[in-house]
Scaffold this motif. Structure first.
Motif, PDB file in Angstrom:
ATOM      1  N   MET A   1       0.882  -1.341   0.104  1.00 35.00           N
ATOM      2  CA  MET A   1       0.057   0.015  -0.032  1.00 35.00           C
ATOM      3  C   MET A   1       0.821   1.291   0.144  1.00 35.00           C
ATOM      4  N   ASP A   2       2.184   1.283   0.154  1.00 33.21           N
ATOM      5  CA  ASP A   2       2.978   2.305   0.250  1.00 33.21           C
ATOM      6  C   ASP A   2       3.438   2.561  -1.047  1.00 33.21           C
ATOM      7  N   GLU A   3       3.090   1.873  -2.146  1.00 32.11           N
ATOM      8  CA  GLU A   3       3.356   1.904  -3.434  1.00 32.11           C
ATOM      9  C   GLU A   3       2.198   2.484  -4.180  1.00 32.11           C
ATOM     10  N   VAL A   4       1.064   2.908  -3.576  1.00 28.62           N
ATOM     11  CA  VAL A   4      -0.160   3.452  -4.061  1.00 28.62           C
ATOM     12  C   VAL A   4      -0.397   4.690  -3.591  1.00 28.62           C
ATOM     13  N   VAL A   5      -0.557   5.793  -4.427  1.00 28.91           N
ATOM     14  CA  VAL A   5      -1.163   7.008  -3.958  1.00 28.91           C
ATOM     15  C   VAL A   5      -2.642   7.346  -4.629  1.00 28.91           C
ATOM     16  N   VAL A   6      -3.550   7.923  -3.957  1.00 28.81           N
ATOM     17  CA  VAL A   6      -4.893   8.126  -4.530  1.00 28.81           C
ATOM     18  C   VAL A   6      -4.982   9.420  -4.492  1.00 28.81           C
ATOM     19  N   GLY A   7      -5.672  10.060  -5.444  1.00 29.64           N
ATOM     20  CA  GLY A   7      -5.732  11.440  -5.812  1.00 29.64           C
ATOM     21  C   GLY A   7      -7.248  11.692  -6.544  1.00 29.64           C
ATOM     22  N   GLU A   8      -7.322  13.116  -6.668  1.00 23.48           N
ATOM     23  CA  GLU A   8      -8.806  13.388  -7.255  1.00 23.48           C
ATOM     24  C   GLU A   8      -8.800  13.550  -8.806  1.00 23.48           C
ATOM     25  N   GLY A   9      -8.468  12.109  -9.394  1.00 23.82           N
ATOM     26  CA  GLY A   9      -8.464  11.835 -10.610  1.00 23.82           C
ATOM     27  C   GLY A   9      -7.292  11.962 -11.176  1.00 23.82           C
ATOM     28  N   ILE A  10      -6.939  11.247 -12.496  1.00 24.42           N
ATOM     29  CA  ILE A  10      -5.638  11.163 -12.848  1.00 24.42           C
ATOM     30  C   ILE A  10      -5.173  12.635 -13.098  1.00 24.42           C
ATOM     31  N   ASP A  11      -6.064  13.524 -13.521  1.00 23.54           N
ATOM     32  CA  ASP A  11      -5.899  15.003 -13.872  1.00 23.54           C
ATOM     33  C   ASP A  11      -5.060  15.449 -12.815  1.00 23.54           C
ATOM     34  N   ALA A  12      -5.438  15.453 -11.308  1.00 24.96           N
ATOM     35  CA  ALA A  12      -4.857  15.852 -10.311  1.00 24.96           C
ATOM     36  C   ALA A  12      -3.546  15.233 -10.238  1.00 24.96           C
ATOM     37  N   LEU A  13      -3.467  13.914 -10.277  1.00 23.81           N
ATOM     38  CA  LEU A  13      -2.343  13.117  -9.948  1.00 23.81           C
ATOM     39  C   LEU A  13      -0.978  13.751 -10.754  1.00 23.81           C
ATOM     40  N   LEU A  14      -1.598  13.780 -12.111  1.00 23.90           N
ATOM     41  CA  LEU A  14      -0.515  14.330 -13.186  1.00 23.90           C
ATOM     42  C   LEU A  14      -0.227  15.823 -12.668  1.00 23.90           C
ATOM     43  N   GLY A  15      -0.741  16.612 -12.195  1.00 21.56           N
ATOM     44  CA  GLY A  15      -0.711  17.847 -11.738  1.00 21.56           C
ATOM     45  C   GLY A  15       0.555  17.800 -10.653  1.00 21.56           C
ATOM     46  N   TYR A  16       0.145  16.712  -9.626  1.00 18.72           N
ATOM     47  CA  TYR A  16       1.348  16.375  -8.491  1.00 18.72           C
ATOM     48  C   TYR A  16       2.521  16.126  -9.053  1.00 18.72           C
ATOM     49  N   LEU A  17       2.665  15.119  -9.947  1.00 18.27           N
ATOM     50  CA  LEU A  17       3.711  14.660 -10.623  1.00 18.27           C
ATOM     51  C   LEU A  17       4.601  15.723 -11.244  1.00 18.27           C
ATOM     52  N   VAL A  18       3.934  16.592 -11.953  1.00 13.00           N
ATOM     53  CA  VAL A  18       4.675  17.562 -12.822  1.00 13.00           C
ATOM     54  C   VAL A  18       5.105  18.668 -11.661  1.00 13.00           C
ATOM     55  N   ARG A  19       4.561  18.913 -10.702  1.00 15.82           N
ATOM     56  CA  ARG A  19       4.990  19.597  -9.769  1.00 15.82           C
ATOM     57  C   ARG A  19       6.050  19.287  -9.096  1.00 15.82           C
ATOM     58  N   LEU A  20       6.300  17.850  -8.711  1.00 15.47           N
ATOM     59  CA  LEU A  20       7.466  17.209  -8.214  1.00 15.47           C
ATOM     60  C   LEU A  20       8.616  17.121  -9.081  1.00 15.47           C
ATOM     61  N   TYR A  21       8.456  17.192 -10.137  1.00 18.84           N
ATOM     62  CA  TYR A  21       9.547  16.599 -10.916  1.00 18.84           C
ATOM     63  C   TYR A  21       9.892  17.726 -12.032  1.00 18.84           C
ATOM     64  N   VAL A  22       9.190  18.660 -12.257  1.00 20.80           N
ATOM     65  CA  VAL A  22       9.336  19.789 -13.440  1.00 20.80           C
ATOM     66  C   VAL A  22       9.278  20.916 -12.989  1.00 20.80           C
ATOM     67  N   GLY A  23      10.602  21.677 -13.057  1.00 21.45           N
ATOM     68  CA  GLY A  23      10.583  23.218 -12.759  1.00 21.45           C
ATOM     69  C   GLY A  23      10.748  23.902 -14.016  1.00 21.45           C
ATOM     70  N   PRO A  24      10.830  25.246 -13.937  1.00 25.19           N
ATOM     71  CA  PRO A  24      10.911  26.215 -15.185  1.00 25.19           C
ATOM     72  C   PRO A  24      12.094  25.618 -15.979  1.00 25.19           C
ATOM     73  N   GLY A  25      11.946  25.218 -17.241  1.00 23.63           N
ATOM     74  CA  GLY A  25      12.995  25.012 -18.073  1.00 23.63           C
ATOM     75  C   GLY A  25      13.043  23.560 -18.037  1.00 23.63           C
ATOM     76  N   ASP A  26      12.500  22.801 -17.222  1.00 27.65           N
ATOM     77  CA  ASP A  26      12.784  21.384 -17.268  1.00 27.65           C
ATOM     78  C   ASP A  26      12.037  20.729 -18.682  1.00 27.65           C
TER      79      ASP A  26
END
Ligand SMILES: *Cc1c(COP(=O)(O)O)cnc(C)c1O
Length: 370
Positions: free
Chosen positions: A84-109
């Motif tokens: 279960m530590d390998e699963v995150v639940v979010g408010e739609g894939i749309d939101a999870l994509l936003g979180y993922l991008v926020r974690l890995y993509v900064g200006p210019g990446d």
């Protein structure tokens, strides 16, 4: 001026909406649609057991939902044979994509996706200042080799690929995706959007390997499970990747009713099979309607069928407009060469009867306008 200033990044963003909802179109038209076949929703609806669970949860809605989504994560982990530590639940894939991008993509990446692929990923990348490189579809499929090449040329942090794909409905077999994973450049993560995978042929999803921090799998309750309005989805990945989401996610984002619905839906395998069979029949019917009208349906691994209108984008656009004018809500791919097509979501028999009646008229009217 006393007005607070937007950040330079926000100032630079267009204020366009990635998707105009059917409700907005209905308000603008002053008239409702008679068939809602444009947003790949599951018209067959949620499991009756999920509806019952939502009714109970409705009276408990005075309580916040569990911010850890514990029970749902536990059920998902057991369903997929992961921890279960390998699963995150979010408010739609749309939101999870936003979180993922926020974690890995900064200006210019750099990130890489396909030209005309699911636009929400690009929307988030733009919002965090990332740089998007796109590669064209090949034979109406996303092109793993070209995506990898572009990722390596741009030192991309993320590659987005939907398998099965929206908007073309095509898919790659698991070995193709496994080869892609094996060839990922150092420091690059594959964002494998599997929104439709439950509706795809067996052998579409690669085995889940949570030891690999370079792959994250995204799944949703919006499509096969018929809970689009609840906004609940999940990602599976390596545990440190998944733990990262806790830094940025909206911890109370998945509401109590959605959690209860998803938990009950996941357990109802009987309804799940009913939906898969209904979807498969509806796909065949849409293909038949297309063929009856001299058009070519593309093979679909999803709950929609993309229909090749055999002419240019202007013609496909005109067909779409004529269908909308006849109160049939549909959408179309927005980038070449997919934009020669229209995209029809699986509907009920009544929905598809209405589509079948409107299509010949729409084609005739479109032929007169372009
Ligand atoms: C519908 C769709 C989604 C949306 O998923 P939500 O969980 O409803 O946000 C994500 N990706 C693709 C490719 C889709 O077609």
């Amino acid at each position: 001026m006393n007005r607070p200033r937007l950040t330079p990044l926000a100032e630079s963003l267009p204020s366009t909406v990635p998707f105009v909802g059917p409700e907005a179109s209905e308000r603008q038209r002053g008239r409702g649609f008679v068939a809602r076949l444009g947003a790949n929703e599951n018209v067959f609806g949620p499991s009756p057991k999920a509806i019952a669970a939502m009714k109970i949860a409705a009276s408990e809605a005075w309580m916040y939902g569990d911010p850890e989504n514990h029970d749902l994560r536990q059920a998902l982990a057991s369903h997929h044979g992961v921890d279960m530590d390998e699963v995150v639940v979010g408010e739609g894939i749309d939101a999870l994509l936003g979180y993922l991008v926020r974690l890995y993509v900064g200006p210019g990446d750099a990130v890489v996706t396909s030209d005309g692929a699911y636009p929400t990923f690009n929307f988030h990348v733009a919002g965090f200042g990332g740089t998007i490189t796109t590669v064209p579809f090949r034979d109406d499929k996303e092109d793993p080799v070209a995506l990898l090449k572009a990722a390596s040329e741009t030192s991309a942090k993320l590659i987005y690929l939907a398998n099965p794909d929206n908007p073309m409905g095509s898919h790659h077999a698991a070995p193709v995706i496994d080869d892609m994973i094996a060839d990922l450049p150092v420091g690059c993560m594959l964002v494998l959007d599997e929104a439709y995978v439950e509706l795809a042929p067996d052998g579409t999803a690669p085995l889940i390997d949570t030891t690999n921090p370079q792959v994250i799998r995204m799944r949703t309750f919006s499509k096969a499970y018929g809970l689009a309005g609840c906004r609940v989805a999940y990602a599976i990945g390596e545990r440190d990747v998944i733990r990262g989401f806790d830094k940025v996610r909206n911890h109370f984002g998945v509401n109590r009713i959605a959690q209860a619905a998803a938990l009950a839906a996941l357990a109802d395998t009987e309804w799940y099979e009913t939906v898969r069979s209904e979807v498969s029949q509806a796909r065949n019917r849409i293909a038949e309607i297309a063929t009856d009208n001299g058009l070519t349906p593309l093979a679909s691994a999803t709950n929609f069928v993309t229909i090749d209108c055999a002419r240019d984008a202007a013609f496909a656009k005109a067909v779409l407009a004529e269908l909308m004018a006849r109160d049939i809500f549909v959408r179309m791919p927005f980038a070449a060469p997919g934009n020669r097509c229209i995209r029809i979501s699986c509907g009920t028999k009544a929905d598809l009867d209405r589509f079948a009646a409107a299509l010949p008229l729409a084609l005739k009217a479109a032929a007169n306008t372009v």
